[in-house]
Design an enzyme around this catalytic site. Structure first.
Site, PDB file in Angstrom:
ATOM      1  N   ARG A  24       0.842  -1.195   0.000  1.00  0.00           N
ATOM      2  CA  ARG A  24       0.000   0.000   0.000  1.00  0.00           C
ATOM      3  C   ARG A  24       0.882   1.251   0.000  1.00  0.00           C
ATOM      4  O   ARG A  24       0.564   2.255  -0.644  1.00  0.00           O
ATOM      5  CB  ARG A  24      -0.948   0.008   1.204  1.00  0.00           C
ATOM      6  CG  ARG A  24      -2.119   0.937   1.017  1.00  0.00           C
ATOM      7  CD  ARG A  24      -3.062   0.920   2.194  1.00  0.00           C
ATOM      8  NE  ARG A  24      -3.421  -0.428   2.588  1.00  0.00           N
ATOM      9  CZ  ARG A  24      -3.646  -0.796   3.849  1.00  0.00           C
ATOM     10  NH1 ARG A  24      -3.542   0.059   4.833  1.00  0.00           N
ATOM     11  NH2 ARG A  24      -3.970  -2.034   4.122  1.00  0.00           N
ATOM     12  N   ASP A 205     -13.722  -4.431   7.940  1.00  0.00           N
ATOM     13  CA  ASP A 205     -14.513  -5.570   8.406  1.00  0.00           C
ATOM     14  C   ASP A 205     -15.531  -5.067   9.419  1.00  0.00           C
ATOM     15  O   ASP A 205     -15.257  -4.123  10.129  1.00  0.00           O
ATOM     16  CB  ASP A 205     -13.644  -6.593   9.153  1.00  0.00           C
ATOM     17  CG  ASP A 205     -12.402  -6.963   8.384  1.00  0.00           C
ATOM     18  OD1 ASP A 205     -11.343  -6.382   8.683  1.00  0.00           O
ATOM     19  OD2 ASP A 205     -12.512  -7.797   7.481  1.00  0.00           O
TER      20      ASP A 205
END
Ligand code: HPA
Length: 233
Positions: A24, A205
């Site tokens: 990332r 999540d």
């Protein structure tokens, strides 16, 4: 050069954006920074320095969890004199009403880790965000029209826990927004070494509903968080 970072003095900016995943960090350097170059390849924990709107900024991976993160933070803060650290992470939310992709700003970080107690003679230090940085992040988000939530988060040592269904109840009951694995050590080390720090977390999540973002969704959901981080860097 430090034990785990091969950068030369001056290769790393005073402001470093960190992410658990070094891929990332590479993606941000390649897509958001100009003239970026890689300053670390040790253990594939890539770090890059480039510029954003004329300002020199570094972005680096830290790995997952507090022990790995603490190694890189120590070397960045002590050996490379970094002055500002902004974490861009993911989290599992444990409060209703927080959608996947929502950005949380961690005002403080509770933890199940012994990592801080061992440094405070068995007592509990309260790891807090740098207030000025938090305020400017909130302002930047408002200007962008990005909805964000500010509050207390929970930094855990264990992603997988044998008592998974029950262990978050007490934290939910105390208004903890989400679970992640690095912020408590970031804020503690920032206090220790006179660094300003802020943790931005995108909900990847939902621990209550078990919904989870796909890898692709995770990447696009990061856009708001990365924009906020760059604006306050
Ligand atoms: N637990 C801990 N860390 C996390 C989670 C989680 O559910 N999701 C993203 N980071």
């Amino acid at each position: 050069m430090s034990l785990h970072i091969e950068a030369k003095p001056g290769d790393i900016a005073e402001t470093v954006l960190i992410s658990g995943d070094p891929k990332r960090a590479r993606h941000i350097a390649e897509t958001m920074l100009t003239d970026s170059s890689c300053f670390n390849e040790v253990r594939n924990m890539h770090g890059f320095t480039g510029s954003f709107e004329g300002k020199k900024i570094s972005v680096m991976g830290t790995g997952m969890g507090m022990p790995s993160t603490a190694i890189y933070l120590h070397e960045l803060m002590v050996d490379y004199q970094v002055k500002k650290v902004i974490r861009m992470g993911t989290c599992g939310c444990i409060q209703p009403g927080l959608e996947l992709g929502h950005v949380i700003m961690a005002m403080g970080a509770s933890t199940d880790s012994n990592i801080n107690r061992s440094a405070f003679n068995g007592f509990d230090f309260a790891p807090l965000a740098d207030y000025a940085l938090l305020e400017s992040a909130r302002k930047a988000a408002l200007e962008m029209g990005a909805e964000t939530t500010v509050g207390n988060v929970f930094s855990t040592d264990l992603f997988y826990h044998p008592d998974d269904s029950k262990r978050y109840q007490v934290w939910m009951d105390h208004n903890i927004l989400c679970v992640e694995m690095e912020t408590a050590i970031l804020y503690t080390m920032a206090s220790r070494f006179g660094v300003s720090a802020l943790s931005l977390l995108t909900v990847s999540d939902n621990i209550l509903t078990k919904a989870s973002a796909s890898t692709l969704d995770r990447e696009s959901a990061f856009t708001d968080m990365v924009q906020i981080a760059l604006k306050i860097a």
